[in-house]
Scaffold this motif. Sequence first.
Motif, PDB file in Angstrom:
ATOM      1  N   GLY A  29       9.930  85.664 -13.280  1.00  0.00           N
ATOM      2  CA  GLY A  29       8.526  85.853 -12.646  1.00  0.00           C
ATOM      3  C   GLY A  29       7.830  86.987 -13.361  1.00  0.00           C
ATOM      4  N   MET A  30       8.476  87.863 -13.856  1.00  0.00           N
ATOM      5  CA  MET A  30       7.856  89.049 -14.530  1.00  0.00           C
ATOM      6  C   MET A  30       7.346  88.489 -15.824  1.00  0.00           C
TER       7      MET A  30
ATOM      8  N   LEU B 167       6.393  85.522 -16.878  1.00  0.00           N
ATOM      9  CA  LEU B 167       5.214  84.510 -16.216  1.00  0.00           C
ATOM     10  C   LEU B 167       3.981  85.636 -16.031  1.00  0.00           C
TER      11      LEU B 167
ATOM     12  N   GLY C 205       3.321  88.343 -17.955  1.00  0.00           N
ATOM     13  CA  GLY C 205       3.117  88.787 -19.231  1.00  0.00           C
ATOM     14  C   GLY C 205       3.938  90.233 -19.510  1.00  0.00           C
TER      15      GLY C 205
ATOM     16  N   ASP D 208      14.727  78.576 -15.102  1.00  0.00           N
ATOM     17  CA  ASP D 208      13.336  79.392 -15.077  1.00  0.00           C
ATOM     18  C   ASP D 208      13.185  79.976 -16.542  1.00  0.00           C
TER      19      ASP D 208
ATOM     20  N   TYR E 172      13.489  76.152 -19.494  1.00  0.00           N
ATOM     21  CA  TYR E 172      12.448  75.137 -19.467  1.00  0.00           C
ATOM     22  C   TYR E 172      10.988  75.581 -19.490  1.00  0.00           C
ATOM     23  N   GLN E 173      10.801  76.753 -19.005  1.00  0.00           N
ATOM     24  CA  GLN E 173       9.615  77.230 -18.950  1.00  0.00           C
ATOM     25  C   GLN E 173       9.139  77.962 -20.377  1.00  0.00           C
TER      26      GLN E 173
ATOM     27  N   LEU F 241      10.245  81.307 -21.686  1.00  0.00           N
ATOM     28  CA  LEU F 241       9.804  82.525 -21.488  1.00  0.00           C
ATOM     29  C   LEU F 241      10.314  83.425 -22.363  1.00  0.00           C
TER      30      LEU F 241
END
Lengths: 265, 312
Positions: free
Chosen positions: B59-60, B62, B64, B87, B90-91, B93
Amino acid sequence: MTFDVAASRRRCLAYRRRILDISQQAPAVHAAPAFSCVEMVDVVYRGLLRADRDIFLMSKGHGCLAQYVVLQDLAVLDEHDVELYCKPGGHLGAHPDYGVPGIAASTGSLGHGLGMGVGMAYAERIKREDRRIYVLISDGELQEGSTWEALMMAANLKLDNLVALVDLNDFSSLERMSEGHPAFYPLVDKLAAFGWEVRQVNGHDAEAVHEAIAGRKGDRPFILVGQTIKGKGVAYMENVPIWHYRSPNPEELAVALAGICEVSS
Amino acid sequence: MRNAFASTLYEAGKLDSRIVVVVADISPAGAMQKFREEFPSRFINTGVSEQIMIGMCAGMALRGLRPFAYTIATFALYRPFEFVRDDLAYQNLPVTVVGIGGGIQYSLLGGTHHAQEDIAVASAIPNMAVIAPCDPAEAHEATLWCAGQERGPVYLRLGKAGEPDLTGTAVDPFVFGKLRYLTRGRDVAIMAYGPILKTAEVLARRFEADGQSVSLISAHTIKPLDVEGVAEVLHAHRRVVVIEETAPTGGLGPRAKEIAWDTKAPCELQTFSLQDAFKHTYGTHGQVLADHGLDPEAISRKLGLSCEAITA
């Protein structure tokens, strides 16, 4: 912010019709899980979300048709995107994918969205940005331990910019949770005990959903428990587990379209 | 090595406010404590909750930030595996999952604390990079790279403490995705990564005592592997030895064999790893490695190296 309930009812009827249209494009569309959360998704996008800053995360990824049709209505997705739902060359699948316009995170596996929402809400606090994170979760996701880890952490961090909505339709894919997992209830007490501000309302009553969230105290994370009916709006789908996955055949579609009308509560 | 990681992260954190550390109930010793004191809002302890550790990092990222998840390797990678996969990977990050004590370094704590398949598990995930530095200086370089990268998720496998300096006189600098020659020779090449490179160095000296000219190589980036570099090693040396503290499948040894086959390498190639077994033994790290046949003496015997040369 005032919320036009009559307009919301009209939109939600159109969304359900559109979802039924789309259901003809693929054999497994999760129409019923989308129908149970249509009003809550509409309220978030039309009544709560500040489009230039706030974020909505569809943690129950299998309900994403409800989000796709709203995003199309808001012109974030175009008709062509939706026409290619679950088709080669398209980018909208049966679970939402990060990178698609309007999709804040990839979900589909249950119990992931609230944790990411906690991270997002905390990041905004660190960055000192005024941004709220809305996360819609299913009641089935509350069977995942990870959701409770996220609930605890959000309360530890007193994330007042985090709003969760529970689509409490009482069904996971196999059976009624009140029958299969009776210890799941009482839910509201559990959530309150975990440090969240909680309200339970009828999740198909857009006005009640809006009032509960807009009127929260807001000094800690807020969770709205929306009591809903899986398959709401299409009589033969309501509370019938097979419609968790199945798409109606052309005859069933005709019956659904003939019977569907505005949901008042 | 942990301390080198922590002080590097502290320094990087001073320059880049996007760097956050998320730990799951692990003691923030040394420089990590300094990071916590100086940047309290950027140090988060999720408690004994590894899924939310990874979920929050996603989440963080995502939004920035540049998170580092930090705990014992088994709990950093295995416990929240599907969160690492979905998380983070797949994304795609830029989150660094730091696994302390990869392999069987927690040798007193038993199999529940042994990340002996971590290389295979992490390497199997698309988008994931896997880095295992061999000494504190290389851990510093690897951490700096992780702090600055935008490429995607990284599994950074670290040792615990007390690793000797192995790279002080290295021929090559640390470059992500490239084999690093610590010494360059003509006859024998030994490739290893992580703290067990110390054993590789002992073996290099034994080969040298036997009159061989040795390349000692830190293969710190296991994924993406420097395939061209490995092919070059296999074609430039008569004999190549791979030593790794990980399961016999999915690591550098099997990859080297694939590359040898694909490029028709003419060398002799011998690979050493942990066994495909839970040993249920306890002792020093070296003793439990020996239970897996991964001690300098056992390897020397298999390589036909004289034991007298060892002690010399």
